[in-house]
Each structure stands twice: as structure tokens, then as C-alpha cells.
Design an enzyme around this catalytic site. Structure first.
Site, PDB file in Angstrom:
ATOM      1  N   TRP A 127      26.657 -64.232  39.819  1.00 53.49           N
ATOM      2  CA  TRP A 127      27.529 -64.528  38.685  1.00 53.49           C
ATOM      3  C   TRP A 127      27.811 -63.218  37.946  1.00 53.49           C
ATOM      4  CZ3 TRP A 127      25.662 -66.052  33.304  1.00 53.49           C
ATOM      5  CH2 TRP A 127      26.741 -66.500  32.515  1.00 53.49           C
ATOM      6  N   ASP A 208      17.833 -68.968  37.558  1.00 51.69           N
ATOM      7  CA  ASP A 208      18.969 -69.422  36.762  1.00 51.69           C
ATOM      8  C   ASP A 208      19.433 -70.737  37.384  1.00 51.69           C
ATOM      9  OD1 ASP A 208      21.245 -69.845  35.303  1.00 51.69           O
ATOM     10  OD2 ASP A 208      22.189 -67.919  35.752  1.00 51.69           O
ATOM     11  N   ALA A 210      21.881 -73.654  36.656  1.00 54.52           N
ATOM     12  CA  ALA A 210      22.996 -74.072  35.804  1.00 54.52           C
ATOM     13  C   ALA A 210      23.711 -75.312  36.322  1.00 54.52           C
ATOM     14  CB  ALA A 210      24.002 -72.924  35.672  1.00 54.52           C
ATOM     15  N   LYS A 243      27.208 -77.977  32.465  1.00 53.75           N
ATOM     16  CA  LYS A 243      27.875 -78.663  33.563  1.00 53.75           C
ATOM     17  C   LYS A 243      27.380 -80.092  33.729  1.00 53.75           C
ATOM     18  CE  LYS A 243      28.902 -74.259  34.384  1.00 53.75           C
ATOM     19  NZ  LYS A 243      28.440 -73.143  33.528  1.00 53.75           N
TER      20      LYS A 243
END
Length: 394
Positions: A127, A208, A210, A243
Site C-alpha cells: 500500500w 496490517d 484492513a 471496509k
């Protein structure tokens, strides 16, 4: 003094959004921005979140600050969702943050406090904001091989060779599921091999996560994070609610520091609270409270999980439709990777010139590295994209 400031590079994705908005052509397809959309192109408020918001409006009696680390009930609910019973709750320090990005930033800050010389190993690609934040903070980044441009899968052997160079005091940043930007993920055998390597080198993992619930399911998407946290002495986890709860603008995230035993909890919790105080003091509460309500109420949680599963399976159906349409048009199975990838994104492996042609000739907008947001499609736009991809030679 302002005259000494230097102009900063524009965010490429945000610039792409602006260009798309200014494009007068109809139809046009936005597959760049990393936001979930339904078949009509909207980013909906999830049913359970809307119900929780209505309940909160009736019941809330104050807008006073929460604690520096946020409401403990939010931390409890999120830790249970992400980690299950993989580690004892007493081993996990946690602090609410402004979104998953805030959790990532606070995690990097914690690393820098613990070891100013820490190197952070990041997947190639990752990212873009990972790289931007680390650069801004002046922390050393070491890329490790991840995406195989030929197979459109994970270059696992290259990844392991590169991560063998990490050592004690270094951090290995991984995506817990639904790798952004590639959509290519490790299988559980590979995750176990990575854990063995981390134990051998002494490097600390930072996860991470997400997109939990967007890949193979809520529990399945947490499996790698749980394996890591239960296997290595220390783990840092940055979780986002943007999300899977659809509350992007509420900026709701959680940073977790998992230790080998409960003796480190007081120090770690105090550190996380201190970092919040230095950066923004008290974290936002509205989104966190909604998440807590949804996860703590059986009816709300069941409806949320049902809608999340509908979103997940809808994206899988679009993947399968696109792969099948490309196979029909090309007579080749080289696009099968699209159906195998998970989450919102796939990296197509197109050249920058081909991405430009998709935009200029077909009004189809992708990020320059050919990252495709599968959630930007619907069953009617899939054939349009497939035809355009073949036309530009992807």
C-alpha cells in the site's frame, strides 16, 4: 517562514479520482479508488450500522471524551474479532486510532520508540501510504520480493530469501489478508513457514489487517494474524473498520501490541496511550461505538455478518465473471489469477501505457501500477472492461 516549504508530490490515487470526476464521457468506469461499491456504484451504510446509529442517537447522553486509548469495550470487541482466543486478552495492549491508517502510523511510532534503528521490511509492492509514512518519519525501509509479475501470484521463495536478512530489532510488515494492491495472498502452509522464519531471525511481525471478511470469510481472513500472534513473542497489529463496517469517514481503527505474557501489558498500554496523547489526544469515538454495538448485540452482529458475506461473495462472483469473460475473448486461461485473488484488488500486470490507453480510449480508470478495484465493477460493466483489456493488449 512558509516560503521555505517545498511542494509535496500529489497522491496519485486522489489525483486519479479528480481526473475521473472531470471526465465528461458516459459511460466511464472508476476502478482506482479503494472504496467498496455496490452494483449501483454507491458505498452503502450497512444495515446493522444504521440500526446501531439510530439506537445511539436515542441513548447517547454525552459527547465527553473517552480515555486516551478509547473505550475499552471497543478494544475488547475488536480483539475478539481479530484474534479470537489465539492469545490471552491480558497479553494484548490496545488503543483506538483515527482509522487503520492512524493505527499504522502509531505502530510505526511505537517501533521507533522501541528501536530508533529498526528497519521495516515491506512487501514489493505494498500500500503506497506505508512507504509514504515511513519516508516522512525517516525510518529505514527494506523491500522484500512479493508479487510475481509472470504468474500474478506470490513470489514466495524470493520473499523468504529477502526476509532471511531481517534480524532482531527489525520489523516485517505483512498484510493479514487481501493484499493491497495485488490481491495475491499466502496460503496457510506459507504463513507457517514465515512464522518459522520469524522465530529463527528474531524479527518482529507487524500485521496490517484492513479487509477482514472481504477475502474468504471473517474467521478465515483472521487465521494468519492469529497464527502469527500465537506463535511469536511479540506482534504489532493495525486493524481497520473502514471496509468491513463501511464507516470510512468515521475513521475507526485499533492498534494492538501483543506480548508473550501479561507482564508487559502495563508498559505497552501506557506507551500506546502516550502516543495517542502526543498525536491527537483522545481518539474519535462515534465509529468505535457503532462497531462495539454491532459486535456486542446478537441480532445486529448476525445481520452485519450476513451483509458482509453478501459483499464478499458478490466480489468473488465479479472475479469469476471477469476471468471467464477474458478467457472467452482471448481463448487463453492466463487471466485465471483474477478469480484466485482475494479482496477488493487485483494487480493485472498491465504496462503504464496500457493503463493510459484504458483511460484515454475507453474511459476506464485504474491506478498506474494496474491495480484493479473489483468492487468498482458490476455485472454489466465486466464485459466492457474485458473487451477493453483485450483491445489494449493486456
Amino acid at each position: 517562514m512558509f516560503e521555505t516549504l517545498k511542494e509535496q508530490p500529489a497522491d496519485k490515487i486522489l489525483a486519479l479520482v479528480q481526473t475521473y470526476r472531470e471526465d465528461p464521457r458516459d459511460p466511464k468506469i472508476d476502478l482506482g479508488v479503494g472504496v467498496y461499491k455496490d452494483a449501483s456504484g454507491n458505498t452503502p451504510i450497512m444495515r446493522a450500522v444504521k440500526q446501531a446509529e439510530q439506537q445511539l442517537w436515542e441513548a447517547e447522553t454525552t459527547k465527553a471524551y473517552t480515555g486516551l486509548a478509547g473505550d475499552p469495550a471497543f478494544a475488547d470487541a475488536m480483539i475478539a474479532m481479530v484474534l479470537g482466543d489465539a492469545v490471552p486478552r491480558a497479553n494484548v495492549a490496545a488503543a483506538a486510532t483515527p482509522g487503520g491508517t492512524g493505527a499504522v502510523r502509531q505502530g510505526f511510532d511505537m517501533i521507533r520508540m522501541a528501536n530508533p534503528d529498526a528497519r521495516v521490511f515491506v512487501s514489493d509492492p505494498t500500500w503506497p501510504n506505508h512507504l509514504s509514512i515511513l519516508k516522512h518519519m525517516g525510518m529505514e525501509m527494506v523491500p522484500y520480493r512479493y508479487f510475481d509479475d509472470e504468474s500474478r501470484g506470490v513470489d514466495f521463495n524470493g520473499m523468504m530469501e529477502d526476509l532471511a536478512q531481517a534480524g532482531r530489532g527489525d520489523v516485517v510488515l505483512v498484510h493479514g489478508c487481501c493484499h493491497n494492491p495485488t490481491g495475491a495472498n499466502l496460503n496457510m502452509t506459507e504463513w507457517k513457514a514465515l512464522v518459522d522464519l520469524l522465530l529463527k531471525t528474531g524479527a518482529t511481525p507487524m500485521v496490517d489487517i484492513a479487509y477482514q471478511g472481504f477475502g474468504d470469510g471473517l474467521e478465515e481472513d483472521a487465521a494468519a494474524t492469529r497464527l502469527i500472534a500465537s506463535s511469536v513473542p511479540e506482534t504489532i497489529i493495525a486493524a481497520s473498520c473502514s471496509k468491513n463496517f463501511g464507516i470510512y469517514r468515521e475513521r475507526t481503527g485499533l492498534l494492538m501490541a501483543v506480548a508473550a505474557d501479561a507482564s508487559a501489558h502495563k508498559l505497552n498500554q501506557g506507551t500506546l496511550a502516550y502516543l495517542n496523547r502526543q498525536n491527537f489526544s483522545f481518539p474519535p469515538d462515534h465509529g468505535a461505538r457503532l462497531v462495539t454495538m454491532v459486535l456486542s448485540d446478537d441480532a445486529l452482529r448476525a445481520d452485519w455478518a450476513k451483509e458482509l458475506e453478501e459483499m464478499r461473495t458478490g466480489m468473488l462472483a465479479l472475479r469469476e465473471q471477469l476471468a471467464a469473460e477474458l478467457q472467452r475473448l482471448s481463448g487463453s486461461d492466463r487471466f485465471g489469477f483474477i478469480a484466485q485473488h482475494r479482496g477488493m484488488f487485483s494487480r493485472l500486470g498491465a504496462t503504464p501505457e496500457q493503463v493510459d490507453r484504458l483511460r484515454d480510449e475507453h474511459a476506464i480508470y485504474l491506478v498506474g501500477d494496474s491495480r484493479l478495484n473489483i468492487a468498482g465493477l458490476n455485472k454489466d460493466s465486466v464485459p466492457i472492461l474485458a473487451k477493453a483489456m483485450i483491445d489494449v493488449g493486456i
